[in-house]
Design a protein around this motif. Structure first.
Motif, mmCIF file in Angstrom:
data_model
loop_
_atom_site.group_PDB
_atom_site.id
_atom_site.type_symbol
_atom_site.label_atom_id
_atom_site.label_comp_id
_atom_site.label_asym_id
_atom_site.label_seq_id
_atom_site.Cartn_x
_atom_site.Cartn_y
_atom_site.Cartn_z
ATOM 1 N N ILE A 48 0.840 -1.201 0.000
ATOM 2 C CA ILE A 48 0.000 0.000 0.000
ATOM 3 C C ILE A 48 0.878 1.255 0.000
ATOM 4 O O ILE A 48 0.641 2.180 -0.770
ATOM 5 C CB ILE A 48 -0.963 -0.010 1.208
ATOM 6 C CG1 ILE A 48 -1.957 -1.159 1.023
ATOM 7 C CG2 ILE A 48 -1.686 1.323 1.343
ATOM 8 C CD1 ILE A 48 -2.861 -1.397 2.198
ATOM 9 N N THR A 49 1.899 1.281 0.843
ATOM 10 C CA THR A 49 2.762 2.460 0.920
ATOM 11 C C THR A 49 3.974 2.361 -0.003
ATOM 12 O O THR A 49 4.622 3.364 -0.280
ATOM 13 C CB THR A 49 3.283 2.653 2.362
ATOM 14 O OG1 THR A 49 4.109 1.536 2.711
ATOM 15 C CG2 THR A 49 2.132 2.789 3.345
ATOM 16 N N GLY A 50 4.311 1.136 -0.432
ATOM 17 C CA GLY A 50 5.498 0.932 -1.257
ATOM 18 C C GLY A 50 6.781 0.939 -0.446
ATOM 19 O O GLY A 50 7.875 0.944 -0.999
ATOM 20 N N VAL A 63 8.658 -12.293 15.015
ATOM 21 C CA VAL A 63 8.566 -10.848 14.863
ATOM 22 C C VAL A 63 7.337 -10.554 14.015
ATOM 23 O O VAL A 63 7.061 -11.244 13.037
ATOM 24 C CB VAL A 63 9.841 -10.285 14.183
ATOM 25 C CG1 VAL A 63 9.637 -8.852 13.735
ATOM 26 C CG2 VAL A 63 11.015 -10.373 15.131
ATOM 27 N N GLN A 64 6.611 -9.519 14.399
ATOM 28 C CA GLN A 64 5.430 -9.141 13.636
ATOM 29 C C GLN A 64 5.800 -8.077 12.622
ATOM 30 O O GLN A 64 6.439 -7.081 12.955
ATOM 31 C CB GLN A 64 4.322 -8.639 14.557
ATOM 32 C CG GLN A 64 3.031 -8.421 13.796
ATOM 33 C CD GLN A 64 1.822 -8.369 14.698
ATOM 34 O OE1 GLN A 64 1.864 -8.836 15.829
ATOM 35 N NE2 GLN A 64 0.747 -7.816 14.195
ATOM 36 N N TYR A 65 5.402 -8.307 11.383
ATOM 37 C CA TYR A 65 5.578 -7.345 10.295
ATOM 38 C C TYR A 65 4.193 -7.118 9.701
ATOM 39 O O TYR A 65 3.663 -7.987 9.012
ATOM 40 C CB TYR A 65 6.564 -7.878 9.249
ATOM 41 C CG TYR A 65 6.682 -6.969 8.055
ATOM 42 C CD1 TYR A 65 7.314 -5.739 8.167
ATOM 43 C CD2 TYR A 65 6.147 -7.323 6.834
ATOM 44 C CE1 TYR A 65 7.412 -4.892 7.085
ATOM 45 C CE2 TYR A 65 6.244 -6.479 5.739
ATOM 46 C CZ TYR A 65 6.870 -5.265 5.875
ATOM 47 O OH TYR A 65 6.964 -4.415 4.802
ATOM 48 N N GLY A 66 3.607 -5.994 10.015
ATOM 49 C CA GLY A 66 2.236 -5.744 9.585
ATOM 50 C C GLY A 66 1.316 -6.775 10.197
ATOM 51 O O GLY A 66 1.306 -6.975 11.405
ATOM 52 N N ALA A 67 0.544 -7.439 9.361
ATOM 53 C CA ALA A 67 -0.374 -8.480 9.829
ATOM 54 C C ALA A 67 0.279 -9.862 9.818
ATOM 55 O O ALA A 67 -0.403 -10.862 10.019
ATOM 56 C CB ALA A 67 -1.623 -8.496 8.955
ATOM 57 N N LEU A 68 1.586 -9.918 9.578
ATOM 58 C CA LEU A 68 2.285 -11.201 9.490
ATOM 59 C C LEU A 68 3.177 -11.415 10.708
ATOM 60 O O LEU A 68 3.752 -10.470 11.244
ATOM 61 C CB LEU A 68 3.147 -11.259 8.231
ATOM 62 C CG LEU A 68 2.436 -11.028 6.896
ATOM 63 C CD1 LEU A 68 3.435 -11.116 5.758
ATOM 64 C CD2 LEU A 68 1.302 -12.013 6.702
ATOM 65 N N GLN A 69 3.303 -12.656 11.111
ATOM 66 C CA GLN A 69 4.246 -13.056 12.151
ATOM 67 C C GLN A 69 5.270 -13.980 11.507
ATOM 68 O O GLN A 69 4.906 -15.024 10.960
ATOM 69 C CB GLN A 69 3.532 -13.771 13.296
ATOM 70 C CG GLN A 69 2.610 -12.868 14.070
ATOM 71 C CD GLN A 69 1.932 -13.576 15.224
ATOM 72 O OE1 GLN A 69 1.757 -14.786 15.227
ATOM 73 N NE2 GLN A 69 1.541 -12.804 16.223
ATOM 74 N N HIS A 121 1.489 -11.988 0.095
ATOM 75 C CA HIS A 121 0.256 -11.690 0.804
ATOM 76 C C HIS A 121 -0.411 -10.531 0.054
ATOM 77 O O HIS A 121 0.272 -9.786 -0.642
ATOM 78 C CB HIS A 121 0.649 -11.296 2.247
ATOM 79 C CG HIS A 121 -0.469 -10.935 3.134
ATOM 80 N ND1 HIS A 121 -0.901 -9.638 3.281
ATOM 81 C CD2 HIS A 121 -1.245 -11.683 3.946
ATOM 82 C CE1 HIS A 121 -1.888 -9.603 4.146
ATOM 83 N NE2 HIS A 121 -2.114 -10.837 4.556
ATOM 84 N N PRO A 122 -1.716 -10.349 0.165
ATOM 85 C CA PRO A 122 -2.344 -9.228 -0.559
ATOM 86 C C PRO A 122 -1.747 -7.858 -0.211
ATOM 87 O O PRO A 122 -1.718 -6.967 -1.050
ATOM 88 C CB PRO A 122 -3.811 -9.304 -0.134
ATOM 89 C CG PRO A 122 -4.019 -10.731 0.235
ATOM 90 C CD PRO A 122 -2.707 -11.205 0.803
ATOM 91 N N ILE A 123 -1.249 -7.685 1.016
ATOM 92 C CA ILE A 123 -0.692 -6.390 1.412
ATOM 93 C C ILE A 123 0.813 -6.450 1.639
ATOM 94 O O ILE A 123 1.530 -5.515 1.323
ATOM 95 C CB ILE A 123 -1.394 -5.862 2.688
ATOM 96 C CG1 ILE A 123 -2.879 -5.686 2.399
ATOM 97 C CG2 ILE A 123 -0.771 -4.552 3.161
ATOM 98 C CD1 ILE A 123 -3.706 -5.344 3.600
ATOM 99 N N TYR A 124 1.332 -7.556 2.188
ATOM 100 C CA TYR A 124 2.742 -7.653 2.564
ATOM 101 C C TYR A 124 3.423 -8.810 1.851
ATOM 102 O O TYR A 124 2.878 -9.897 1.765
ATOM 103 C CB TYR A 124 2.885 -7.881 4.077
ATOM 104 C CG TYR A 124 2.190 -6.839 4.907
ATOM 105 C CD1 TYR A 124 2.766 -5.597 5.108
ATOM 106 C CD2 TYR A 124 0.949 -7.100 5.481
ATOM 107 C CE1 TYR A 124 2.120 -4.632 5.866
ATOM 108 C CE2 TYR A 124 0.301 -6.141 6.241
ATOM 109 C CZ TYR A 124 0.887 -4.910 6.427
ATOM 110 O OH TYR A 124 0.252 -3.966 7.174
#
Length: 144
Positions: A48-50, A63-69, A121-124
């Motif tokens: 989304i932000t690039g 570690v959490q990165y956005g909605a991912l662990q 992932h759709p976002i990450y």
């Protein structure tokens, strides 16, 4: 009769050549030992932000990165005398909108082929970029 003697001679000659050459080739075919590293280095992109982020994760830590662990289970490299081939076994979970955790990736990632087994992932997107001995990130506290 003459044909079969010729065939036997050819087979013995071929066997002699193969077994005579193998000892010369075998030392060159030896591969370097894998080095186990305590820290895996990842890159991730927020579509989304690039924005691309690089982050370190200790093996067996999450570690959490956005909605991912992201949890590396092992991170291997080679010694300095060999071409680097970085690979790691990684598990990635997604935290869904209803706060459930769902495994979206479990497998090997290869730093020299990030598109081969990157997490899409759709976002990450997340991929392995390297391994190292230490990190600026503090090590996790030992569990009792």
């Amino acid at each position: 009769m003459r044909l079969s003697l010729s065939m036997k001679f050819s087979q013995k000659l071929l066997a002699g050549v193969v077994f005579g050459v193998l000892p010369l080739i075998a030392p060159q075919m030896a591969s370097a030992a894998r080095l186990e590293n305590p820290v895996a280095v990842f890159a991730g992109i927020d579509k989304i932000t690039g924005r691309i982020t690089t982050f370190d994760v200790y093996v067996n830590e999450t570690v959490q990165y956005g909605a991912l662990q992201v949890t590396p289970k092992v991170c291997y490299s080679r010694d300095d005398t060999e071409a680097q081939k970085i690979d790691g076994f990684v598990e990635v979970d997604e935290i869904t909108l209803d706060r459930k955790i769902r495994r979206i990736f479990s497998g090997w990632m290869f730093a020299d082929s990030p598109g081969l087994n990157a997490v899409e992932h759709p976002i990450y997107d997340v991929w392995l970029t390297g391994c190292k001995d230490k990190s600026d990130v503090p090590a996790p506290a030992p569990s009792n």
